[in-house]
Design an enzyme around this catalytic site. Structure first.
Site, mmCIF file in Angstrom:
data_model
loop_
_atom_site.group_PDB
_atom_site.id
_atom_site.type_symbol
_atom_site.label_atom_id
_atom_site.label_comp_id
_atom_site.label_asym_id
_atom_site.label_seq_id
_atom_site.Cartn_x
_atom_site.Cartn_y
_atom_site.Cartn_z
ATOM 1 N N ASP A 1 55.653 47.145 -44.319
ATOM 2 C CA ASP A 1 54.931 48.113 -43.477
ATOM 3 C C ASP A 1 55.203 49.561 -43.875
ATOM 4 O O ASP A 1 54.381 50.441 -43.626
ATOM 5 C CB ASP A 1 55.377 47.953 -42.006
ATOM 6 C CG ASP A 1 54.655 46.814 -41.311
ATOM 7 O OD1 ASP A 1 53.885 46.093 -41.974
ATOM 8 O OD2 ASP A 1 54.874 46.642 -40.090
ATOM 9 N N GLY B 1 63.667 42.690 -42.229
ATOM 10 C CA GLY B 1 62.442 42.119 -41.646
ATOM 11 C C GLY B 1 61.842 41.125 -42.636
ATOM 12 O O GLY B 1 62.532 40.604 -43.517
ATOM 13 N N PHE B 2 60.540 40.856 -42.479
ATOM 14 C CA PHE B 2 59.881 39.900 -43.379
ATOM 15 C C PHE B 2 60.092 40.292 -44.839
ATOM 16 O O PHE B 2 60.338 39.446 -45.690
ATOM 17 C CB PHE B 2 58.374 39.867 -43.093
ATOM 18 C CG PHE B 2 58.024 39.093 -41.855
ATOM 19 C CD1 PHE B 2 58.181 37.721 -41.811
ATOM 20 C CD2 PHE B 2 57.530 39.737 -40.737
ATOM 21 C CE1 PHE B 2 57.848 36.990 -40.674
ATOM 22 C CE2 PHE B 2 57.191 39.020 -39.593
ATOM 23 C CZ PHE B 2 57.354 37.649 -39.567
ATOM 24 N N ALA C 1 52.461 40.673 -41.982
ATOM 25 C CA ALA C 1 53.602 39.958 -42.544
ATOM 26 C C ALA C 1 53.327 39.446 -43.968
ATOM 27 O O ALA C 1 54.215 39.498 -44.823
ATOM 28 C CB ALA C 1 53.970 38.805 -41.624
ATOM 29 N N GLN C 2 52.109 38.956 -44.222
ATOM 30 C CA GLN C 2 51.832 38.395 -45.548
ATOM 31 C C GLN C 2 51.955 39.440 -46.652
ATOM 32 O O GLN C 2 52.414 39.137 -47.755
ATOM 33 C CB GLN C 2 50.428 37.761 -45.581
ATOM 34 C CG GLN C 2 50.421 36.290 -45.237
ATOM 35 C CD GLN C 2 51.348 35.454 -46.117
ATOM 36 O OE1 GLN C 2 51.541 35.714 -47.298
ATOM 37 N NE2 GLN C 2 51.935 34.444 -45.529
ATOM 38 N N GLY D 1 66.961 47.008 -44.393
ATOM 39 C CA GLY D 1 66.005 46.389 -43.465
ATOM 40 C C GLY D 1 65.848 44.906 -43.762
ATOM 41 O O GLY D 1 65.535 44.526 -44.886
ATOM 42 N N GLU E 1 46.304 39.338 -27.850
ATOM 43 C CA GLU E 1 47.148 38.177 -27.550
ATOM 44 C C GLU E 1 47.889 38.365 -26.232
ATOM 45 O O GLU E 1 47.986 37.450 -25.411
ATOM 46 C CB GLU E 1 48.127 37.924 -28.700
ATOM 47 C CG GLU E 1 47.393 37.392 -29.932
ATOM 48 C CD GLU E 1 48.292 37.144 -31.143
ATOM 49 O OE1 GLU E 1 47.856 36.418 -32.043
ATOM 50 O OE2 GLU E 1 49.411 37.682 -31.196
HETATM 51 C C1 FAD Z 1 54.046 42.649 -31.536
HETATM 52 C C2 FAD Z 1 53.684 42.446 -32.984
HETATM 53 C C3 FAD Z 1 52.890 41.363 -33.345
HETATM 54 C C4 FAD Z 1 52.556 41.155 -34.688
HETATM 55 N N1 FAD Z 1 51.782 40.066 -35.022
HETATM 56 C C5 FAD Z 1 51.497 39.823 -36.323
HETATM 57 C C6 FAD Z 1 50.768 38.655 -36.709
HETATM 58 O O1 FAD Z 1 50.369 37.832 -35.889
HETATM 59 N N2 FAD Z 1 50.528 38.448 -38.046
HETATM 60 C C7 FAD Z 1 50.979 39.334 -38.991
HETATM 61 O O2 FAD Z 1 50.765 39.106 -40.184
HETATM 62 N N3 FAD Z 1 51.656 40.448 -38.656
HETATM 63 C C8 FAD Z 1 51.936 40.710 -37.355
HETATM 64 N N4 FAD Z 1 52.647 41.831 -37.014
HETATM 65 C C9 FAD Z 1 53.047 42.772 -38.078
HETATM 66 C C10 FAD Z 1 54.259 42.244 -38.832
HETATM 67 O O3 FAD Z 1 55.257 41.845 -37.926
HETATM 68 C C11 FAD Z 1 54.738 43.337 -39.783
HETATM 69 O O4 FAD Z 1 53.717 43.598 -40.705
HETATM 70 C C12 FAD Z 1 55.992 42.890 -40.532
HETATM 71 O O5 FAD Z 1 57.045 42.656 -39.626
HETATM 72 C C13 FAD Z 1 56.412 43.943 -41.554
HETATM 73 O O6 FAD Z 1 57.585 43.541 -42.176
HETATM 74 P P1 FAD Z 1 58.644 44.605 -42.708
HETATM 75 O O7 FAD Z 1 59.747 43.802 -43.299
HETATM 76 O O8 FAD Z 1 57.960 45.620 -43.537
HETATM 77 O O9 FAD Z 1 59.149 45.375 -41.416
HETATM 78 P P2 FAD Z 1 59.883 44.795 -40.132
HETATM 79 O O10 FAD Z 1 59.621 43.355 -39.956
HETATM 80 O O11 FAD Z 1 59.528 45.729 -39.032
HETATM 81 O O12 FAD Z 1 61.431 44.931 -40.471
HETATM 82 C C14 FAD Z 1 62.085 46.169 -40.541
HETATM 83 C C15 FAD Z 1 63.577 45.916 -40.409
HETATM 84 O O13 FAD Z 1 64.238 47.152 -40.662
HETATM 85 C C16 FAD Z 1 65.254 47.348 -39.702
HETATM 86 N N5 FAD Z 1 65.445 48.792 -39.552
HETATM 87 C C17 FAD Z 1 64.553 49.698 -39.116
HETATM 88 N N6 FAD Z 1 65.083 50.937 -39.158
HETATM 89 C C18 FAD Z 1 66.332 50.793 -39.668
HETATM 90 C C19 FAD Z 1 67.384 51.714 -39.955
HETATM 91 N N7 FAD Z 1 67.261 53.033 -39.766
HETATM 92 N N8 FAD Z 1 68.547 51.208 -40.446
HETATM 93 C C20 FAD Z 1 68.707 49.872 -40.667
HETATM 94 N N9 FAD Z 1 67.739 48.976 -40.399
HETATM 95 C C21 FAD Z 1 66.568 49.424 -39.914
HETATM 96 C C22 FAD Z 1 64.734 46.667 -38.443
HETATM 97 O O14 FAD Z 1 65.797 46.304 -37.586
HETATM 98 C C23 FAD Z 1 64.003 45.459 -39.018
HETATM 99 O O15 FAD Z 1 64.843 44.339 -39.130
HETATM 100 C C24 FAD Z 1 53.010 42.060 -35.676
HETATM 101 C C25 FAD Z 1 53.818 43.155 -35.310
HETATM 102 C C26 FAD Z 1 54.148 43.344 -33.977
HETATM 103 C C27 FAD Z 1 55.015 44.510 -33.580
#
Ligand code: FAD
Length: 392
Positions: A311, A24-25, A328-329, A22, A181
């Site tokens: 997350d 993401g952030f 995200a933080q 993954g 938003e």
């Molecule tokens: C519409 C929206 C608005 C938001 N606004 C805010 C905000 O203003 N401020 C804030 O702090 N937070 C916000 N958030 C929350 C924030 O985006 C998340 O907390 C953050 O992205 C979590 O990061 P992560 O790396 O855990 O997961 P993610 O960013 O969700 O990354 C997960 C990654 O895993 C990959 N993935 C998933 N399943 C698989 C799989 N089976 N195989 C391979 N890859 C996979 C995905 O493609 C993705 O790249 C928002 C979320 C959304 C949906």
């Protein structure tokens, strides 16, 4: 016995491999922090680009192009033999063998970092899953943009008033930051952009509704921010209904538990997320909501060598006895702490426990209004551009 097929072209080095699932952030931050370390870093993601989720609503309302909120992973991973990226979908983990299965075969790890985040949760409401529009990927945000625009075009072409209103009306479900938003941005579109594009349409007939099941908006923020966001939305002409749980949506009408029935072809579901599944982890690693339980080092205690962050992870600390918010933080700070600990392993240094530093949060309601909570202060801004950094 069938022999296991392995992902091609990723040789196992003599030094240790950190495998990140993954980008993401959370996952991307681990990769960046381990660049130049003595580990081989392999990151996989089902897409080959990073997505900046907090700005999806801008893509959905035509404020930004998708390219402004996405960038290719290969930019981060180029020109470094010890940093490898592959676009692969994670399927399951074999904890005993220290391997994961992907759609192109198996991959071994010394340390596995699970950072696959969460997906939209419809709480078992099949009709809503079928007809509503979620917003958890750039493709979904673009789908929403296209749906809104084609509905406006169709509304322009009909003289059936009832049909026109149902094409124009938009119902947003969920009064968290995403719902607030989005509702604000759509109401601003109705006020500013749409009358210019469709000058003969009576835009007063378009309803933008925000439905929230609890008694207030922005539950994760202060009471003052909740109240102020409600006032901001009402000023923009959004019909906000609190204590309003959505029961059903057949693609034409939204049914609310209090009996309200709203004619609308667009229902945007921003009312919940659920951790993405991780088949192969022992049952005791999961909470009922699918999040993976970790200790203060982000270790999945039930699976040696496996870590979960962002997350997906659920960690209790004295300050956060019910886990951290899925923002995200938290993802970024957990990634930083885990990378520091991986580097500590190489130096025989003590591991640091994770402690979340709340840097504040913000929700924007339209282009010129925002509510902001800082650790010791909550305020509402009329021109939020300058505090955009708080967004993540
Ligand atoms: C519409 C929206 C608005 C938001 N606004 C805010 C905000 O203003 N401020 C804030 O702090 N937070 C916000 N958030 C929350 C924030 O985006 C998340 O907390 C953050 O992205 C979590 O990061 P992560 O790396 O855990 O997961 P993610 O960013 O969700 O990354 C997960 C990654 O895993 C990959 N993935 C998933 N399943 C698989 C799989 N089976 N195989 C391979 N890859 C996979 C995905 O493609 C993705 O790249 C928002 C979320 C959304 C949906």
């Amino acid at each position: 016995m069938e022999t296991k097929k392995y992902v091609q072209g990723i040789p196992k080095p003599s030094y240790q491999r950190v495998l990140i699932v993954g980008g993401g952030f959370a996952g991307l931050k681990v990769a960046r922090e381990l660049k130049g370390s003595a580990y081989q870093v392999v990151m996989i993601d089902k897409n080959n680009y990073h997505q900046f989720q907090p700005l999806y609503y801008q893509v959905a309302t035509s404020g930004l192009e998708p390219s402004a909120i996405a960038f290719p992973f290969r930019k981060v991973f180029k020109r470094d033999d010890k940093m490898l990226f592959r676009m692969l979908e994670f399927k399951q983990v074999d904890v005993e063998a220290r391997e994961i299965e992907t759609d192109a075969g198996w991959l071994a790890y010394d340390y596995l970092v699970l950072a696959i985040g969460a997906d939209t949760h419809f709480f078992g409401m099949e009709n809503i899953r079928k007809h509503a529009t979620p917003m958890k990927t750039i493709s979904e945000a673009l789908f929403l943009r296209n749906k809104l625009i084609s509905n406006f075009e169709a509304a322009y072409n009909t003289d059936d008033l009832q049909k026109r209103e149902s094409l124009l009306n938009v119902v947003v479900v969920g009064g968290g930051p995403t719902g607030v938003e989005l509702a604000g941005a759509i109401a601003e579109m109705r006020r500013d952009a749409l009358p210019l594009d469709y000058p003969t349409m009576d835009w007063k007939r378009m309803r933008v509704c925000l439905l929230e099941a609890s008694p207030r908006l922005l539950n994760g923020m202060s009471e003052a921010s909740g109240q102020k966001s409600l006032a901001f939305l009402e000023k923009l002409g959004v019909d906000v209904t609190l204590n309003a749980a959505v029961k059903d949506f057949d693609g034409e009408h939204v049914l609310v538990a209090d009996g309200q029935k709203i004619a609308a072809k667009t229902l945007i579901w921003a009312a919940g997320v659920r951790a993405n599944p991780v088949p192969g982890l022992p049952e005791e690693a999961f909470l009922p909501n699918g999040r993976v339980r970790v200790n203060r080092f982000n270790q999945v205690e039930a699976a040696p060598g496996v870590y979960a962050i962002g997350d997906l992870a659920y960690m209790e600390t004295p300050k956060f006895s019910k886990g951290h918010p899925q923002v995200a933080q938290v993802a970024i700070q957990q990634a930083k702490n885990l990378s520091y600990n991986f580097r500590s392993l190489l130096k025989e240094r003590r591991w640091e426990e994770f402690e979340y530093k709340d840097l504040g949060s913000m929700a924007t309601v339209g282009q010129k209004l925002a509510v902001v909570d800082l650790p010791y202060l909550s305020f509402q801004a009329l021109s939020p551009g300058w505090c955009g950094f708080l967004c993540i």
